[in-house]
Structures are given as C-alpha cells and as structure tokens.
Design an enzyme around this catalytic site. Structure first.
Site, PDB file in Angstrom:
ATOM      1  N   LYS A  37     -22.961 -11.119  -9.928  1.00 51.55           N
ATOM      2  CA  LYS A  37     -21.766 -11.479  -9.157  1.00 51.55           C
ATOM      3  C   LYS A  37     -20.714 -10.495  -9.643  1.00 51.55           C
ATOM      4  O   LYS A  37     -20.103 -10.688 -10.714  1.00 51.55           O
ATOM      5  CB  LYS A  37     -21.364 -12.937  -9.436  1.00 51.55           C
ATOM      6  CG  LYS A  37     -20.166 -13.412  -8.645  1.00 51.55           C
ATOM      7  CD  LYS A  37     -20.485 -13.753  -7.198  1.00 51.55           C
ATOM      8  CE  LYS A  37     -19.215 -14.195  -6.459  1.00 51.55           C
ATOM      9  NZ  LYS A  37     -19.450 -14.491  -5.038  1.00 51.55           N
ATOM     10  N   GLY A 117     -21.611 -10.086  -3.131  1.00 49.31           N
ATOM     11  CA  GLY A 117     -20.192  -9.785  -2.952  1.00 49.31           C
ATOM     12  C   GLY A 117     -19.361 -11.056  -3.104  1.00 49.31           C
ATOM     13  O   GLY A 117     -19.798 -12.051  -3.686  1.00 49.31           O
ATOM     14  N   GLY A 119     -16.855 -13.429  -0.492  1.00 52.32           N
ATOM     15  CA  GLY A 119     -16.379 -13.552   0.881  1.00 52.32           C
ATOM     16  C   GLY A 119     -17.093 -12.568   1.798  1.00 52.32           C
ATOM     17  O   GLY A 119     -18.273 -12.277   1.614  1.00 52.32           O
ATOM     18  N   PRO A 205     -33.302 -23.053   6.391  1.00 52.02           N
ATOM     19  CA  PRO A 205     -32.978 -24.278   7.131  1.00 52.02           C
ATOM     20  C   PRO A 205     -31.776 -24.988   6.529  1.00 52.02           C
ATOM     21  O   PRO A 205     -31.452 -24.771   5.356  1.00 52.02           O
ATOM     22  CB  PRO A 205     -34.242 -25.129   6.958  1.00 52.02           C
ATOM     23  CG  PRO A 205     -34.891 -24.628   5.709  1.00 52.02           C
ATOM     24  CD  PRO A 205     -34.526 -23.170   5.592  1.00 52.02           C
TER      25      PRO A 205
HETATM   26  N1  LIG Z   1     -28.840 -23.563   4.517  1.00 50.19           N
HETATM   27  C1  LIG Z   1     -27.887 -24.356   4.049  1.00 50.19           C
HETATM   28  N2  LIG Z   1     -27.944 -25.703   4.210  1.00 50.19           N
HETATM   29  C2  LIG Z   1     -26.974 -26.498   3.754  1.00 50.19           C
HETATM   30  N3  LIG Z   1     -25.896 -26.072   3.089  1.00 50.19           N
HETATM   31  C3  LIG Z   1     -25.801 -24.744   2.908  1.00 50.19           C
HETATM   32  C4  LIG Z   1     -26.762 -23.804   3.372  1.00 50.19           C
HETATM   33  N4  LIG Z   1     -26.359 -22.557   3.039  1.00 50.19           N
HETATM   34  C5  LIG Z   1     -25.210 -22.703   2.366  1.00 50.19           C
HETATM   35  N5  LIG Z   1     -24.871 -23.999   2.273  1.00 50.19           N
HETATM   36  C6  LIG Z   1     -23.710 -24.573   1.595  1.00 50.19           C
HETATM   37  O1  LIG Z   1     -22.539 -24.024   2.119  1.00 50.19           O
HETATM   38  C7  LIG Z   1     -21.573 -23.908   1.086  1.00 50.19           C
HETATM   39  C8  LIG Z   1     -21.073 -22.492   1.036  1.00 50.19           C
HETATM   40  O2  LIG Z   1     -22.143 -21.624   0.714  1.00 50.19           O
HETATM   41  P1  LIG Z   1     -22.047 -20.538  -0.421  1.00 50.19           P
HETATM   42  O3  LIG Z   1     -21.194 -20.978  -1.539  1.00 50.19           O
HETATM   43  O4  LIG Z   1     -23.451 -20.113  -0.748  1.00 50.19           O
HETATM   44  O5  LIG Z   1     -21.291 -19.407   0.364  1.00 50.19           O
HETATM   45  P2  LIG Z   1     -20.995 -17.943  -0.115  1.00 50.19           P
HETATM   46  O6  LIG Z   1     -21.218 -17.083   1.063  1.00 50.19           O
HETATM   47  O7  LIG Z   1     -21.800 -17.676  -1.332  1.00 50.19           O
HETATM   48  O8  LIG Z   1     -19.425 -17.966  -0.457  1.00 50.19           O
HETATM   49  P3  LIG Z   1     -18.562 -17.109  -1.527  1.00 50.19           P
HETATM   50  O9  LIG Z   1     -17.803 -16.125  -0.724  1.00 50.19           O
HETATM   51  O10 LIG Z   1     -17.682 -18.143  -2.169  1.00 50.19           O
HETATM   52  O11 LIG Z   1     -19.486 -16.482  -2.499  1.00 50.19           O
HETATM   53  C9  LIG Z   1     -22.248 -24.336  -0.219  1.00 50.19           C
HETATM   54  O12 LIG Z   1     -21.893 -25.663  -0.504  1.00 50.19           O
HETATM   55  C10 LIG Z   1     -23.706 -24.199   0.110  1.00 50.19           C
HETATM   56  O13 LIG Z   1     -24.512 -25.049  -0.663  1.00 50.19           O
HETATM   57  C1  LIG Z   2     -12.973 -18.103  -3.754  1.00 48.02           C
HETATM   58  C2  LIG Z   2     -14.081 -17.934  -2.710  1.00 48.02           C
HETATM   59  N1  LIG Z   2     -15.164 -18.811  -3.048  1.00 48.02           N
HETATM   60  C3  LIG Z   2     -14.574 -16.498  -2.597  1.00 48.02           C
HETATM   61  N2  LIG Z   2     -15.207 -16.098  -3.832  1.00 48.02           N
HETATM   62  C4  LIG Z   2     -13.499 -15.515  -2.205  1.00 48.02           C
HETATM   63  C5  LIG Z   2     -13.203 -15.594  -0.737  1.00 48.02           C
HETATM   64  C6  LIG Z   2     -12.122 -14.652  -0.307  1.00 48.02           C
HETATM   65  C7  LIG Z   2     -11.812 -14.721   1.167  1.00 48.02           C
HETATM   66  C8  LIG Z   2     -10.648 -13.887   1.515  1.00 48.02           C
HETATM   67  C9  LIG Z   2     -10.439 -13.831   3.019  1.00 48.02           C
HETATM   68  O1  LIG Z   2     -11.267 -13.244   3.716  1.00 48.02           O
HETATM   69  O2  LIG Z   2      -9.458 -14.401   3.499  1.00 48.02           O
HETATM   70 MG   LIG Z   3     -21.226 -17.228  -3.215  1.00 48.49          MG
END
Ligand SMILES: Nc1ncnc2c1ncn2[C@@H]1O[C@H](COP(=O)(O)OP(=O)(O)OP(=O)(O)O)[C@@H](O)[C@H]1O
Ligand SMILES: C[C@H](N)[C@H](N)CCCCCC(=O)O
Ligand SMILES: [Mg+2]
Length: 224
Positions: A37, A117, A119, A205
């Site tokens: 990360k 990444g 977001g 899923p």
């Molecule tokens: N296939 C899925 N089924 C159910 N919930 C999901 C699924 N994919 C993601 N989620 C849920 O959606 C929420 C957001 O997902 P996640 O934190 O993985 O997003 P991210 O893209 O990693 O965001 P960030 O930018 O914060 O890293 C989490 O609570 C995750 O468990």
């Molecule tokens: C804190 C959050 N879970 C992410 N790591 C960061 C998301 C930034 C989004 C910024 C934006 O596109 O407005």
């Molecule tokens: Mg994430």
C-alpha cells in the site's frame, strides 16, 4: 519478477479485496508474493498497538513474504481522506523517491509485487503529484478494479482512457460486485467486456463478508 499497480474506478471500488485475491492467485504460481500500500490515508492501532492502515493489514495477510512496514507501506497518513489533505494535516509532503526505493527493495526480494493505489487514478498525493504519476514512475502495468454499480461504465471508460494516455499498459480488469441490488449487472458486465479492451482477470461476487479466497482468476500468461 512480476509487478502490477492496482487502481480503481473510485475509492470503495474494491481494490483491497481484489488486490488480496490477486496476491492469492499469484501465490499459486510463485513462492514469494507481497502486497504494497504505497500511500495509505487512515490508521488504526493493530493487535500490538502499532498504528497501521487496514488495507496494509489485509494485503499483509494475503502475502507470502513478510517485510518491514517501511517497505510495504512507505507512506502512512493518519487521517482517512484524500492523501494530499491528509499529508498537509500531518505536516508532510508525499514525494516519489521513498516509495520508489521501497518498491525496488520489495522487487529485489519477491517473485511478485502487487501495489494498491489509493482511491481512483487521478487522486492527488500532493499539490503536484497524483496516483497516476506514481504508477508512471513505477512503470508498472495497471489492473483496473471496477466497483460494479450504476455509474461505473463512465468511470471505467474514463479511467481506462487515462491509463492508456499515461503510456502504461492496462493489463486487465477485475469486477467487484459491490452492490447486491444493482439492476442488470450482466448487461453492464457485457458492455465492459466488449469495450474496456483488456482481459477480465476476475469477477468477484457480492459477498456479505468479503473474503479474497472466494475468487477465481484468469491470470495473464506472463504472470503464471
Ligand atoms: N465483492 C464485494 N462484495 C461485497 N462487498 C465488497 C466487495 N468488494 C468490496 N466490497 C466492500 O466495499 C467496501 C470498499 O471496498 P475497498 O475498501 O476494498 O475499496 P478500495 O477500492 O480498496 O478503497 P480505497 O480507495 O479506500 O483503498 C469494503 O467494505 C469492501 O469490503
Ligand atoms: C481514505 C480513503 N479510504 C482512500 N484511501 C483515499 C480516497 C481519496 C479520494 C479522493 C477523491 O477522489 O476525492
Ligand atoms: Mg483499499
């Protein structure tokens, strides 16, 4: 050494779940796989009372290679918000050099490194730096996680176009079915399959309790 950069259609698209699932798929072919990360915004105390980011902890649990926190999470910002604001509030400036250095050290020890990444593709890391700049500096093929919900077709196409405009290859995409009530999900998937111009690596899923072990992957040949 296999390396890739995981971006998403947005924050909450499911990048962490998808990155963990990708690590587990890679671990079926390679011994030492590790998640990174690069920039984390948001920290909580872990089981030993050390401050850590929940994405970092999830990636660590899906990795087969254990590394020091300075390598798998070189930038940890306390506040859960856009990294450029979290950095300002922490009184630090996010720069590329320490992240590139950490990545090089991971790549020297691992068979595969998956960099998540923060977001979406153009999220700012500082006044002048974005996630896209970081991916370009790392020179990694990109995997796009599409959080399958209304609005994702536009976000997916914009992101795929921006990735290609940056000169990086879009190695594939992963669908994460984040909305169990989405209307016509298969029709949306069909459109993305035909229009994204990159292979679908996995279709995750919707899961009430998301678990990366439930994923079926089709990895690109060069990653097998
Ligand atoms: N296939 C899925 N089924 C159910 N919930 C999901 C699924 N994919 C993601 N989620 C849920 O959606 C929420 C957001 O997902 P996640 O934190 O993985 O997003 P991210 O893209 O990693 O965001 P960030 O930018 O914060 O890293 C989490 O609570 C995750 O468990
Ligand atoms: C804190 C959050 N879970 C992410 N790591 C960061 C998301 C930034 C989004 C910024 C934006 O596109 O407005
Ligand atoms: Mg994430």
């Amino acid at each position: 050494m296999i390396g890739c950069f995981v971006t998403g259609t947005d924050t909450g698209a499911g990048k962490t779940l998808a990155s963990c699932a990708l690590l587990q798929a890679l671990a079926q072919h390679h011994g030492r796989v590790v998640g990174m990360k690069a920039v984390a915004a948001g920290a909580e105390p872990d089981s030993q009372g050390h401050w850590a980011n929940e994405d970092t902890l999830a990636l660590r649990a899906a990795s087969t290679l254990a590394v020091p926190p300075a390598l798998d999470n070189p930038v940890l910002l306390p506040d859960p918000m856009s990294p450029h604001i979290a950095a300002q509030r922490a009184g630090v400036e996010v720069t590329l050099a320490p992240i590139l250095d950490a990545y090089r050290q991971l790549a020297a020890q691992a068979d595969a490194v998956v960099v998540e990444g923060a977001g979406g593709w153009l999220v700012p890391l500082s006044e002048t730096l974005s996630i896209a700049d970081l991916a370009v500096a790392l020179q990694l093929p990109v995997v796009l996680v599409v959080g399958l919900k209304l609005g994702c077709l536009n976000h997916a196409m914009l992101t795929a176009n921006a990735i290609r405009a940056s000169g990086l290859p879009l190695a594939g995409w992963i669908a994460s079915r984040v909305d169990p009530d989405m209307l016509v999900p298969e029709e949306n998937m069909d459109w993305l399959r035909r229009k994204l111009g990159a292979p679908l690596l996995a279709d995750l899923p919707w899961q009430a309790e998301p678990d990366p072990r439930n994923a079926q992957f089709t990895l690109p040949k060069e990653w097998q």
